[in-house]
Design a protein around this motif. Structure first.
Motif, short mmCIF file in Angstrom:
data_model
loop_
_atom_site.label_atom_id
_atom_site.label_comp_id
_atom_site.label_asym_id
_atom_site.label_seq_id
_atom_site.Cartn_x
_atom_site.Cartn_y
_atom_site.Cartn_z
N UNK A 8 0.80 -1.23 0.00
CA UNK A 8 0.00 0.00 0.00
C UNK A 8 0.83 1.28 0.00
N UNK A 9 2.15 1.12 0.23
CA UNK A 9 2.99 2.32 0.24
C UNK A 9 3.64 2.58 -1.11
N UNK A 10 3.44 1.67 -2.05
CA UNK A 10 3.93 1.90 -3.42
C UNK A 10 5.44 1.80 -3.55
N UNK A 11 6.08 1.24 -2.53
CA UNK A 11 7.55 1.11 -2.57
C UNK A 11 7.92 0.10 -3.66
N UNK A 12 8.83 0.50 -4.53
CA UNK A 12 9.20 -0.39 -5.63
C UNK A 12 8.26 -0.24 -6.82
N UNK A 13 7.13 0.48 -6.62
CA UNK A 13 6.17 0.66 -7.71
C UNK A 13 6.20 2.12 -8.18
N UNK A 14 6.18 3.04 -7.24
CA UNK A 14 6.27 4.46 -7.60
C UNK A 14 7.73 4.89 -7.52
N UNK A 15 8.14 5.63 -8.56
CA UNK A 15 9.54 6.06 -8.65
C UNK A 15 10.01 6.83 -7.42
N UNK A 16 9.13 7.65 -6.87
CA UNK A 16 9.61 8.59 -5.85
C UNK A 16 9.23 8.19 -4.43
N UNK A 17 8.94 6.89 -4.25
CA UNK A 17 8.81 6.37 -2.89
C UNK A 17 10.12 5.64 -2.58
N UNK A 18 10.87 6.16 -1.63
CA UNK A 18 12.19 5.58 -1.35
C UNK A 18 12.30 5.25 0.14
N UNK A 19 13.33 4.47 0.50
CA UNK A 19 13.57 4.22 1.91
C UNK A 19 14.65 5.18 2.42
N UNK A 20 14.86 5.13 3.73
CA UNK A 20 15.77 6.07 4.36
C UNK A 20 17.20 5.98 3.84
N UNK A 21 17.65 4.76 3.58
CA UNK A 21 19.03 4.61 3.09
C UNK A 21 19.16 5.12 1.65
N UNK A 22 18.10 4.93 0.85
CA UNK A 22 18.13 5.47 -0.52
C UNK A 22 18.19 7.00 -0.47
N UNK A 23 17.43 7.58 0.48
CA UNK A 23 17.43 9.04 0.61
C UNK A 23 18.80 9.53 1.07
N UNK A 24 19.46 8.72 1.93
CA UNK A 24 20.84 9.07 2.34
C UNK A 24 21.73 9.21 1.11
N UNK A 25 21.57 8.28 0.17
CA UNK A 25 22.43 8.30 -1.02
C UNK A 25 22.15 9.54 -1.87
N UNK A 26 20.86 9.97 -1.87
CA UNK A 26 20.55 11.19 -2.61
C UNK A 26 21.20 12.41 -1.96
N UNK A 27 21.30 12.37 -0.62
CA UNK A 27 21.88 13.50 0.11
C UNK A 27 23.40 13.54 -0.02
N UNK A 28 23.99 12.37 -0.36
CA UNK A 28 25.44 12.27 -0.25
C UNK A 28 26.16 12.83 -1.47
N UNK A 29 27.20 13.61 -1.21
CA UNK A 29 27.91 14.28 -2.30
C UNK A 29 28.53 13.30 -3.28
N UNK A 30 28.88 12.09 -2.81
CA UNK A 30 29.43 11.12 -3.76
C UNK A 30 28.37 10.12 -4.21
N UNK A 31 27.10 10.45 -3.91
CA UNK A 31 26.00 9.57 -4.33
C UNK A 31 25.63 9.79 -5.79
N UNK A 32 24.57 9.14 -6.24
CA UNK A 32 24.20 9.14 -7.67
C UNK A 32 23.79 10.52 -8.19
N UNK A 33 23.33 11.42 -7.29
CA UNK A 33 22.92 12.75 -7.75
C UNK A 33 23.91 13.82 -7.27
N UNK A 34 25.02 13.36 -6.78
CA UNK A 34 26.06 14.25 -6.22
C UNK A 34 25.48 15.16 -5.14
N UNK A 35 24.57 14.60 -4.38
CA UNK A 35 24.07 15.32 -3.22
C UNK A 35 22.85 16.18 -3.49
N UNK A 36 22.32 16.18 -4.72
CA UNK A 36 21.10 16.95 -4.98
C UNK A 36 19.89 16.06 -4.69
#
Lengths: 148, 664
Positions: B353-381
C-alpha cells in the motif's frame, strides 16, 4: 456412609506430568515463561537434560511406570539443535514410542513431543496448558501400568 | 584433592531461597525447608533471604564445613542463572562443584503459579527430586582448554570494525570476514550521523583503513564462514572466499576496468541502494577497503554467456583480472568468535500500500541518504527520479515497526534517523516537509535537543501513521489519520521517504545454525542475559556485537562491539578456560560394538576400537548431548552428570512425592 457413588467426595484428579526439557532451548523457554510471569497449570514437573536426544525410551517408560499420567518431551526446533541434530533422533523416537504405548494399552496421547525455542516462553506455557488438559481428559493412567 | 567425607554416606544440606519475595510470595519457603528435613540423607536445612548474595553464600559455606556436608541441594532460581556461582562456592569449601543439584522453584514455580498451596507442594517435590538425585552425583573434574590468541569476527560493518580494532590493538590476531567486496556495512551508506551531523564516511573511513592495514588483522572480504567446529579456545573455522575474478594482490584499485566494462552504468549498485548504477567490473564505492575491483558473476557477459569483448582485461595495466579464479577454502583456528552481522531493512513486499518499488519517488531512508550524499548518484542533490526539485517531501515513520502485522518491536533509531533526513532535506531543498509519526522517540544523548532543533526548522509534524500512498499525476498522495485533529488527511507530495524497520538479515537463520546460537522472538541473535550479559551468547567464546542482537544506533553499536571485544580479550588474556566435564564414556565390558552410538553422535566423537571390539569416546570432541547414551541398546554409555541412574532417581523423587500428595 451410604451415599450414592456419584456423590462420594473424591480428591479431584490432578494429572501428574513429567516434562523432559533440553537445556539450551526448551528449558530456557520455560525459564522465559517464568521471567515473563506467564501462568500455566502446576501439574508439570520438569527434568532437565542436555539434549532431547538424551531422552531414551527407558526414561519415558520409567516415568509412566512410576505413575506419570503424561510425559512431554520438549527440544529445540529442527535445525536449531544445540547439538546439530540430536533432536532428529527424538523426532523419530517419540512417534515410535507412542506406537509402543498403544500396544501396551496406554493412550499414545499421553506422550507428546514439541519444539520450544529459548525465545518461546508463551509457546511453552500454551503447550503445557494444552497438554495438561489433554491428560486431564484422558483420566488417570491405568493401574496395570502403575503396579507394573 | 577430594575430601574423604565425599565417599562416605551422603550428608545432604538443603538450602531454600526466599529470593526476597520473588519465591516467598508464592511458595511457603519455611514449609519446604521443614519438609526437606524429613527426607532421607538430609542432615541440614536452612532458608536464606538471598542464596546468591555474599551473606547467603557465606551461610552455605559455613554449613558445609560445620555439618560436614558432602552433597548440596539449593532450591532457588533456574540453574541457568546461578548454578555456576554455587559450583564455585562448593569448590571453595573443598567439595567437588558437581556434588550440587539445583531445584528451580522460581522460574518454574513461584513466577508461574498463583496458588500458594499448589506452588509449595510443587516446590517440595522438586526438592525431593533433587535430594533423590544428588547422592548419585559423582565428583567431576572440569577440563582445562587453552584459548588460542585469535578472534574470528563475522561482519565488517562498524560493529565488526570496532571490535576488530579493539582486539588487534591489544595485540591479538583478528580474522575479519565480510561477505561484501568491501567492509563498511550500512554506516558507509549514510551521509550524516545524528545528532551531531558528523559526515558518516569521514568518521568511518579512517577506521576502515586502520582495519584494512592493521598488522594484527587479516581481512577476508567477499568471503563467508562455511562451518565451525570445536569449542571455546579452539574453534576450527572454514571460510569460503568467493572468486573476485581480480587478483587482490595485483589490483591497484585504479578503476580503469570499471570504466572499460561494456556493462558500465547498466547494473543497479547495491551500495547506492539501487539509486545509482555500476558495471559488471566495479569498485563498490570510492572509500572501499580493500580498494580492489570485483567482477559480478551474475552479470558479467563473459561469466554468464561466455562471450565478451573483455575490454576490462585490456584496460588493466598490471594484469590483475583473472577469470579462472575459483572458490577457495581457508581453514583457521581461533580462540574466540564475535558475530557482527548487522541488520537489513524491512522487506516491503508485505506492505504494497505504500507503493515502494512501484512508484519512482517512494524511497527508503538509506536510498534518501544516497541522494543527500555528495558522492552519491545525484552528487548530493535531492531530486525526483525525473530530476525535479521536490516541492514537498513526506517522511513516514514506523513502516515495518511497532505494528502487529509486521514487527511488534520499535526499531529504535528510525525516529532520529528520519529527523536527521528531514533536517538534510530542509538544508538542501525549499520543499515543504511533513513527518507522519506515531510517537517520536528521542531517548539518547543530545537526541531530544536535536528533535527540538528540527521542530524549529519549519517542518510539519503530523501525529498519525501514514497508511497509504497513491499516485496522482506528478504527485504522490499520502493518506493518514491525524490523531490530534481526529480526521483523515491527504497530503500531496513529490517524494515519500519510508522509515523502514530494522530486521535481521535474511541469512541469519543459517548463521545461527553455523555458530549454534539461539535467536530471540524478533529473529535477532539472543544474548546470554538481556540485562547483564548483552554481548555473550549461550555458546562460550561466541560473542555478539551491534545490531545482530537487536536494533541499535551507531553509539550503541560501537559500545556493544567494544563490550564484545573486551569479553573476548578477557578470555584470551587468561589464556585458558574450563569446559564442563559433562561428557560421555563407553563402558567397555558392556559394549557389544554394534556401532549405534557412532551413528547417533552428532559430532563424530565416538570411534570403534576394532581390536578390542568396543566403541570409545574421543573426549575432546564430545559436547555432552547424551544422544549416544539414549541410543545405546546395551546401556553401555555413561553420560556424566546425566546418567540413567541420576535421571531415574529424579523421576522417582518427583513421582514418589506426587503419589503421596494424592493420598494426603
Amino acid at each position: 456412609m451410604s451415599l450414592p457413588e456419584s456423590n462420594v467426595q473424591q480428591p479431584p484428579y490432578e494429572p501428574k506430568i513429567i516434562g523432559f526439557l533440553c537445556n539450551w532451548c526448551s528449558y530456557a523457554g520455560a525459564d522465559l515463561a517464568g521471567t515473563s510471569r506467564l501462568s500455566y497449570p502446576p501439574n508439570i514437573r520438569i527434568v532437565r537434560v542436555q539434549c532431547s536426544g538424551r531422552v531414551s525410551p527407558e526414561l519415558v517408560l520409567k516415568a509412566f511406570h512410576e505413575g506419570a499420567d503424561g510425559v512431554i518431551v520438549l527440544g529445540c526446533h529442527i535445525g536449531d539443535c544445540h547439538y546439530i541434530d540430536g533432536n532428529h533422533r527424538t523426532s523419530k523416537r517419540i512417534p515410535m514410542l507412542r506406537q509402543l504405548l498403544a500396544y501396551a494399552g496406554i493412550e499414545p496421547d499421553r506422550l507428546r513431543l514439541e519444539w520450544v525455542s529459548a525465545a518461546e516462553g508463551e509457546r511453552f506455557a500454551t503447550i503445557v496448558k494444552e497438554f495438561t488438559e489433554t491428560v486431564r481428559a484422558l483420566g488417570p493412567i491405568k493401574q496395570v501400568m502403575v503396579t507394573g | 584433592m577430594t575430601p574423604t567425607h565425599e565417599s562416605e554416606k551422603p550428608r545432604i544440606g538443603v538450602f531454600v531461597c526466599y529470593c526476597g519475595s520473588n519465591i516467598a510470595a508464592t511458595v511457603d519457603v519455611e514449609k519446604v525447608a521443614e519438609y526437606a528435613a524429613t527426607l532421607p540423607n538430609v542432615v541440614f536445612t536452612q532458608t536464606n533471604k538471598y542464596t546468591c548474595s555474599d551473606p547467603g553464600q557465606e551461610e552455605i559455606r559455613k554449613a558445609i564445613i560445620e555439618h560436614k556436608l558432602n552433597r548440596v541441594v539449593i532450591a532457588a532460581c533456574s540453574p541457568r542463572m546461578h548454578e555456576v556461582t554455587w559450583r564455585r562456592l562448593l569448590q571453595g569449601t573443598g567439595l567437588n562443584p558437581y556434588l550440587l543439584q539445583v531445584a528451580n522453584i522460581r522460574e518454574h514455580v513461584s513466577w508461574v503459579h498463583q496458588d500458594r498451596g499448589e506452588a509449595t507442594q510443587k516446590a517440595k517435590e522438586l526438592v525431593a527430586a533433587a535430594v533423590e538425585r544428588v547422592p548419585l552425583h559423582e565428583p567431576l573434574e572440569p577440563r582445562q582448554v587453552k584459548i588460542a590468541p585469535s578472534t574470528l569476527i563475522v561482519g565488517g560493518g562498524i560493529a565488526g570494525i570496532q571490535a576488530a580494532l579493539d582486539i588487534a590493538n591489544a595485540g591479538y590476531h583478528v580474522y575479519l570476514v565480510e561477505k561484501q567486496p568491501s567492509i563498511g556495512g550500512n554506516m558507509a551508506k549514510l551521509d550524516k550521523t545524528f545528532p551531531t551531523l558528523d559526515c558518516a564516511m569521514c568518521i568511518l573511513a579512517p577506521k576502515m583503513v586502520d582495519a584494512g592495514r592493521h598488522e594484527n588483522i587479516t581481512l577476508f572480504s567477499y568471503s563467508e564462514v562455511e562451518s565451525v567446529e570445536g569449542h571455546v579456545g579452539q574453534f576450527r573455522v572454514r571460510i569460503k572466499r568467493k572468486p573476485r575474478y581480480v587478483k587482490e594482490d595485483v589490483c591497484t584499485g585504479c578503476g580503469l576496468c570499471t570504466q572499460a566494462c561494456v556493462l558500465k552504468d547498466r547494473i543497479l549498485s547495491e551500495f547506492e541502494m539501487g539509486m545509482g548504477k555500476r558495471g559488471a567490473a566495479y569498485i563498490p564505492f570510492p572509500q572501499a577497503v580493500p580498494l580492489k575491483a570485483v567482477i559480478d558473476p551474475e552479470h558479467c557477459l563473459l561469466l554468464t554467456r561466455g562471450k565478451c569483448s573483455m575490454k576490462c582485461i585490456k584496460a588493466c595495466g598490471p594484469g590483475a583480472i583473472d577469470f579462472k579464479q575459483q572458490e577457495e577454502f581457508i581453514e583457521i583456528e581461533v580462540g574466540t568468535i564475535i558475530l557482527a552481522t548487522g541488520f537489513e531493512l524491512y522487506d516491503m513486499s508485505a506492505l504494497p500500500q505504500y507503493g515502494y518499488g512501484r512508484y519512482d519517488n517512494v524511497v527508503d531512508g538509506l536510498q534518501f541518504e544516497r541522494l543527500c550524499n555528495a558522492s552519491g548518484p545525484t552528487e548530493g542533490r535531492i531530486v525526483t527520479k525525473d530530476g525535479r526539485v521536490p516541492e514537498a517531501i513526506a517522511f513516514l515513520h514506523c513502516i515495518g515497526s511497532r505494528d502487529e502485522n509486521t514487527n511488534p518491536y520499535c526499531s529504535q533509531l528510525c525516529c532520529m534517523h528520519t529527523l536527521k533526513l528531514a533536517h538534510l532535506a530542509r538544508e538542501k531543498t525549499p520543499a515543504r516537509i511533513y513527518e507522519f509519526y506515531i510517537d517520536l522517540r528521542a531517548g539518547g544523548k543530545g537526541y531530544e535537543e536535536f528533535y527540538k532543533r528540527v521542530q524549529h526548522e519549519g517542518i510539519h509534524f503530523i501525529r498519525g501513521k501514514g497508511s497509504e500512498v497513491v499516485q496522482d499525476g506528478d504527485k504522490l498522495i499520502v493518506r493518514a489519520e491525524d490523531t490530534l485533529l481526529g480526521k483523515v488527511v491527504e497530503v500531496p507530495v513529490d517524494m515519500v521517504v519510508l522509515a523502514l524497520g530494522m530486521v535481521p538479515p535474511k541469512d541469519i537463520e543459517n548463521i545461527a545454525r553455523i555458530f549454534n546460537i539461539n535467536r530471540s522472538r524478533d529473529g535477532f541473535f539472543m544474548e546470554a542475559h538481556p540485562k547483564l550479559r548483552p554481548a555473550e551468547t549461550n555458546v562460550e567464546g561466541v560473542f555478539l556485537a551491534g545490531a545482530c542482537q537487536g536494533p541499535k544506533d551507531i553509539p550503541a553499536t560501537v559500545a556493544h562491539a567494544s563490550a564484545a571485544a573486551a569479553q573476548a580479550l578477557s578470555l584470551m588474556s587468561r589464556g585458558q578456560a574450563t569446559i564442563e566435564p559433562i561428557i560421555a564414556e563407553v563402558i567397555a565390558e558392556k559394549c557389544s560394538a554394534c556401532g549405534e552410538c557412532i551413528v547417533a553422535c552428532p559430532f563424530k566423537a565416538i570411534r570403534m576400537d576394532e581390536e578390542a571390539r568396543h566403541a570409545y569416546v574421543v573426549s575432546a570432541m564430545c559436547k555432552g548431548c547424551g544422544t549416544c547414551a539414549a541410543a545405546c541398546p546395551s546401556k553401555a554409555i555413561k553420560m556424566a552428570h546425566f546418567t540413567d541412574q541420576q535421571l531415574i532417581a529424579e523421576i522417582e523423587g518427583i513421582l514418589g512425592r506426587m503419589s503421596e500428595y494424592e493420598l494426603a
